[in-house]
Design a protein around this motif. Structure first.
Motif, PDB file in Angstrom:
ATOM      1  N   SER A  12     -60.514  -7.881  53.679  1.00  0.00           N
ATOM      2  CA  SER A  12     -60.353  -6.460  53.973  1.00  0.00           C
ATOM      3  C   SER A  12     -61.161  -5.662  52.947  1.00  0.00           C
ATOM      4  O   SER A  12     -61.657  -6.226  51.955  1.00  0.00           O
ATOM      5  N   VAL A  13     -61.280  -4.366  53.134  1.00  0.00           N
ATOM      6  CA  VAL A  13     -62.089  -3.568  52.199  1.00  0.00           C
ATOM      7  C   VAL A  13     -61.464  -3.517  50.809  1.00  0.00           C
ATOM      8  O   VAL A  13     -62.158  -3.198  49.839  1.00  0.00           O
ATOM      9  N   ASP A  14     -60.167  -3.831  50.704  1.00  0.00           N
ATOM     10  CA  ASP A  14     -59.543  -3.904  49.383  1.00  0.00           C
ATOM     11  C   ASP A  14     -59.476  -5.341  48.865  1.00  0.00           C
ATOM     12  O   ASP A  14     -58.727  -5.641  47.932  1.00  0.00           O
ATOM     13  N   GLY A  15     -60.272  -6.227  49.448  1.00  0.00           N
ATOM     14  CA  GLY A  15     -60.438  -7.574  48.913  1.00  0.00           C
ATOM     15  C   GLY A  15     -59.316  -8.535  49.185  1.00  0.00           C
ATOM     16  O   GLY A  15     -59.237  -9.582  48.538  1.00  0.00           O
ATOM     17  N   ARG A  16     -58.457  -8.242  50.148  1.00  0.00           N
ATOM     18  CA  ARG A  16     -57.316  -9.114  50.437  1.00  0.00           C
ATOM     19  C   ARG A  16     -57.669 -10.136  51.513  1.00  0.00           C
ATOM     20  O   ARG A  16     -58.541  -9.906  52.358  1.00  0.00           O
ATOM     21  N   ARG A  21     -52.408  -9.204  58.074  1.00  0.00           N
ATOM     22  CA  ARG A  21     -51.915  -7.970  57.463  1.00  0.00           C
ATOM     23  C   ARG A  21     -52.920  -6.820  57.560  1.00  0.00           C
ATOM     24  O   ARG A  21     -52.580  -5.696  57.238  1.00  0.00           O
ATOM     25  N   TRP A  22     -54.148  -7.106  57.964  1.00  0.00           N
ATOM     26  CA  TRP A  22     -55.179  -6.073  57.967  1.00  0.00           C
ATOM     27  C   TRP A  22     -54.970  -5.091  59.113  1.00  0.00           C
ATOM     28  O   TRP A  22     -54.538  -5.457  60.211  1.00  0.00           O
ATOM     29  N   THR A  23     -55.313  -3.823  58.862  1.00  0.00           N
ATOM     30  CA  THR A  23     -55.275  -2.834  59.935  1.00  0.00           C
ATOM     31  C   THR A  23     -56.340  -3.170  60.976  1.00  0.00           C
ATOM     32  O   THR A  23     -57.352  -3.805  60.675  1.00  0.00           O
ATOM     33  N   LEU A  24     -56.118  -2.740  62.210  1.00  0.00           N
ATOM     34  CA  LEU A  24     -57.020  -3.077  63.310  1.00  0.00           C
ATOM     35  C   LEU A  24     -58.267  -2.203  63.279  1.00  0.00           C
ATOM     36  O   LEU A  24     -58.237  -1.074  62.788  1.00  0.00           O
ATOM     37  N   PRO A  25     -59.389  -2.698  63.815  1.00  0.00           N
ATOM     38  CA  PRO A  25     -60.606  -1.882  63.902  1.00  0.00           C
ATOM     39  C   PRO A  25     -60.351  -0.603  64.694  1.00  0.00           C
ATOM     40  O   PRO A  25     -59.557  -0.594  65.645  1.00  0.00           O
ATOM     41  N   LEU A 179     -72.581 -15.226  46.465  1.00  0.00           N
ATOM     42  CA  LEU A 179     -71.408 -14.679  47.138  1.00  0.00           C
ATOM     43  C   LEU A 179     -71.862 -14.036  48.434  1.00  0.00           C
ATOM     44  O   LEU A 179     -72.727 -13.156  48.428  1.00  0.00           O
ATOM     45  N   SER A 180     -71.302 -14.505  49.536  1.00  0.00           N
ATOM     46  CA  SER A 180     -71.554 -13.939  50.861  1.00  0.00           C
ATOM     47  C   SER A 180     -70.254 -13.272  51.291  1.00  0.00           C
ATOM     48  O   SER A 180     -69.345 -13.922  51.796  1.00  0.00           O
ATOM     49  N   LEU A 181     -70.171 -11.968  51.063  1.00  0.00           N
ATOM     50  CA  LEU A 181     -68.926 -11.234  51.259  1.00  0.00           C
ATOM     51  C   LEU A 181     -68.993 -10.434  52.565  1.00  0.00           C
ATOM     52  O   LEU A 181     -69.792  -9.506  52.688  1.00  0.00           O
ATOM     53  N   VAL A 182     -68.154 -10.815  53.503  1.00  0.00           N
ATOM     54  CA  VAL A 182     -68.098 -10.155  54.803  1.00  0.00           C
ATOM     55  C   VAL A 182     -66.900  -9.208  54.783  1.00  0.00           C
ATOM     56  O   VAL A 182     -65.748  -9.643  54.736  1.00  0.00           O
ATOM     57  N   MET A 183     -67.171  -7.924  54.804  1.00  0.00           N
ATOM     58  CA  MET A 183     -66.123  -6.915  54.683  1.00  0.00           C
ATOM     59  C   MET A 183     -65.627  -6.508  56.071  1.00  0.00           C
ATOM     60  O   MET A 183     -66.358  -5.920  56.863  1.00  0.00           O
ATOM     61  N   TYR A 184     -64.383  -6.840  56.332  1.00  0.00           N
ATOM     62  CA  TYR A 184     -63.718  -6.453  57.573  1.00  0.00           C
ATOM     63  C   TYR A 184     -63.313  -4.976  57.464  1.00  0.00           C
ATOM     64  O   TYR A 184     -62.786  -4.548  56.425  1.00  0.00           O
ATOM     65  N   PRO A 185     -63.529  -4.172  58.520  1.00  0.00           N
ATOM     66  CA  PRO A 185     -63.229  -2.739  58.438  1.00  0.00           C
ATOM     67  C   PRO A 185     -61.739  -2.433  58.607  1.00  0.00           C
ATOM     68  O   PRO A 185     -61.310  -1.789  59.569  1.00  0.00           O
ATOM     69  N   GLY A 186     -60.963  -2.940  57.677  1.00  0.00           N
ATOM     70  CA  GLY A 186     -59.531  -2.708  57.691  1.00  0.00           C
ATOM     71  C   GLY A 186     -58.974  -2.841  56.292  1.00  0.00           C
ATOM     72  O   GLY A 186     -59.677  -3.263  55.362  1.00  0.00           O
ATOM     73  N   ILE A 187     -57.700  -2.475  56.123  1.00  0.00           N
ATOM     74  CA  ILE A 187     -57.063  -2.415  54.806  1.00  0.00           C
ATOM     75  C   ILE A 187     -55.760  -3.205  54.840  1.00  0.00           C
ATOM     76  O   ILE A 187     -55.065  -3.240  55.862  1.00  0.00           O
ATOM     77  N   ASP A 188     -55.440  -3.838  53.702  1.00  0.00           N
ATOM     78  CA  ASP A 188     -54.118  -4.415  53.512  1.00  0.00           C
ATOM     79  C   ASP A 188     -53.285  -3.440  52.685  1.00  0.00           C
ATOM     80  O   ASP A 188     -52.388  -2.786  53.183  1.00  0.00           O
ATOM     81  N   GLY A 189     -53.591  -3.347  51.381  1.00  0.00           N
ATOM     82  CA  GLY A 189     -52.964  -2.336  50.542  1.00  0.00           C
ATOM     83  C   GLY A 189     -51.853  -2.820  49.643  1.00  0.00           C
ATOM     84  O   GLY A 189     -51.472  -2.103  48.714  1.00  0.00           O
ATOM     85  N   LEU A 190     -51.337  -4.042  49.884  1.00  0.00           N
ATOM     86  CA  LEU A 190     -50.208  -4.515  49.080  1.00  0.00           C
ATOM     87  C   LEU A 190     -50.701  -5.245  47.830  1.00  0.00           C
ATOM     88  O   LEU A 190     -51.564  -6.121  47.907  1.00  0.00           O
ATOM     89  N   THR A 191     -50.117  -4.905  46.684  1.00  0.00           N
ATOM     90  CA  THR A 191     -50.571  -5.440  45.400  1.00  0.00           C
ATOM     91  C   THR A 191     -50.499  -6.953  45.333  1.00  0.00           C
ATOM     92  O   THR A 191     -51.389  -7.604  44.785  1.00  0.00           O
ATOM     93  N   THR A 192     -49.456  -7.561  45.863  1.00  0.00           N
ATOM     94  CA  THR A 192     -49.201  -8.982  45.642  1.00  0.00           C
ATOM     95  C   THR A 192     -49.935  -9.926  46.592  1.00  0.00           C
ATOM     96  O   THR A 192     -49.801 -11.145  46.465  1.00  0.00           O
ATOM     97  N   VAL A 193     -50.703  -9.403  47.524  1.00  0.00           N
ATOM     98  CA  VAL A 193     -51.396 -10.249  48.500  1.00  0.00           C
ATOM     99  C   VAL A 193     -52.615 -10.903  47.844  1.00  0.00           C
ATOM    100  O   VAL A 193     -53.338 -10.259  47.084  1.00  0.00           O
TER     101      VAL A 193
END
Length: 236
Positions: A12-16, A21-25, A179-193
Motif C-alpha cells: 500500500s502507499v503506506d508500505g504495508r 486490509r488495503w482500501t479499494l481502487p 528494490l522493485s517497489l510496486v505501489m498499490y493505490p490504497g492505504i492500510d493505516g494501522l501501525t502494527t501491520v
C-alpha cells in the motif's frame, strides 16, 4: 559468487503488506486485477528464481509436518530434487516443519533452506517428493545460502517477494541489489501491520546502515499503480 537479488514487492502507499486490509481502487477495479499487474511486472525482471520467507510460504502450504525421528541433519548436506521447471521457488524454513504436498508452487520446483534441527524423516519426505534442500549450521546465514544456491543450483538472479521479515533479514545481510517497489493505490493505516522491511533486532541496530538507494526509474502503470525501481549502493 552469489545471485543478484531484486526485492520485488507490492505494498500500500503506506508500505504495508497485508492486501486484505488495503482500501479499494477509486475506479472500482477489482484488487485481483492489480495483483495481476504486479505479477506481470515481476516477469519483466527476468529472474530464474523467486523467494518467500516462511510466513508467506505457509500461506501456500499451511499444513505442518510432525516428525517421528530424533535423528538430525548434518550441516552442509545439499540435495537436488526435481529440476524441470523454468524457475525455482525458494523458501527459508528454520523450523523444518512445512509440509509440501508435491515439489511445485505455481508450477515451479521447490528449494528449501533448512537448519540442522531438520529431522531424518523430514528430509526423507522432501526427497520422496523431489524437493531440493540445503542444510546449514545456521539457517539464518543467508549469505552462505545464496552462495550454495548460485554454485550448486546455477541461480543467477532471484526475485525476493517477502514477507517483511525475510526482506529485513536480506537487507541486514547486505544481499539486496535492487528494490522493485510496486505501489498499490490504497492505504492500510494501522501501525502494527507488517511493512516492507521488518528486521527482527534490537532498537539500536541499523539493518540498512551503509546502504543507499539510487532511483533507476519511476513509471505510472495501469489502474493507478506506481512502479519504482532503485539500485542499492553499499559502502565498505
Amino acid at each position: 559468487m552469489i545471485p543478484k537479488v531484486i526485492c520485488h514487492i507490492m505494498s500500500s502507499v503506506d508500505g504495508r503488506l497485508l492486501p486484505g486490509r488495503w482500501t479499494l481502487p477509486f475506479d472500482g477495479t477489482p484488487a485481483g486485477e492489480l495483483f495481476k499487474e504486479y505479477a506481470e511486472l515481476g516477469k519483466s525482471l527476468d529472474t530464474d528464481a523467486w523467494m518467500f520467507g516462511k510466513s508467506t510460504a505457509k500461506e501456500a502450504f499451511p499444513y505442518k509436518f510432525m516428525p517421528k525421528s530424533n535423528d538430525r541433519a548434518q550441516a552442509g548436506k545439499v540435495y537436488t530434487g526435481n529440476r524441470d521447471s523454468e524457475r525455482l521457488f525458494i523458501t527459508v524454513d528454520p523450523d523444518a516443519d512445512i509440509f509440501y504436498p508435491d515439489n511445485r508452487l505455481r508450477g515451479d520446483n521447490i528449494l528449501v533452506i533448512l537448519g540442522t534441527n531438520a529431522t531424518a524423516d523430514y528430509l526423507a519426505m522432501l526427497e520422496e517428493k523431489g524437493i531440493s534442500y540445503i542444510v546449514l549450521a545456521d539457517p539464518t546465514d543467508l549469505r552462505s545460502a545464496m552462495e550454495i544456491i548460485h554454485d550448486r543450483f546455477g541461480i543467477n538472479k532471484i526475485s525476493l517477494q517477502g514477507g517483511g521479515i525475510i526482506n529485513g533479514a536480506m537487507l541486514a545481510a547486505g544481499l539486496i541489489d535492487e528494490l522493485s517497489l510496486v505501489m498499490y493505490p490504497g492505504i492500510d493505516g494501522l501501525t502494527t501491520v507488517p511493512s516492507i522491511f521488518e528486521y527482527l533486532g534490537a532498537s539500536d541496530e541499523t539493518p540498512a546502515a551503509g546502504q543507499s538507494l539510487e532511483l533507476l526509474s519511476a513509471e505510472v502503470c495501469n489502474h493507478g499503480i506506481v512502479w519504482l525501481k532503485y539500485k542499492f549502493h553499499k559502502k565498505g
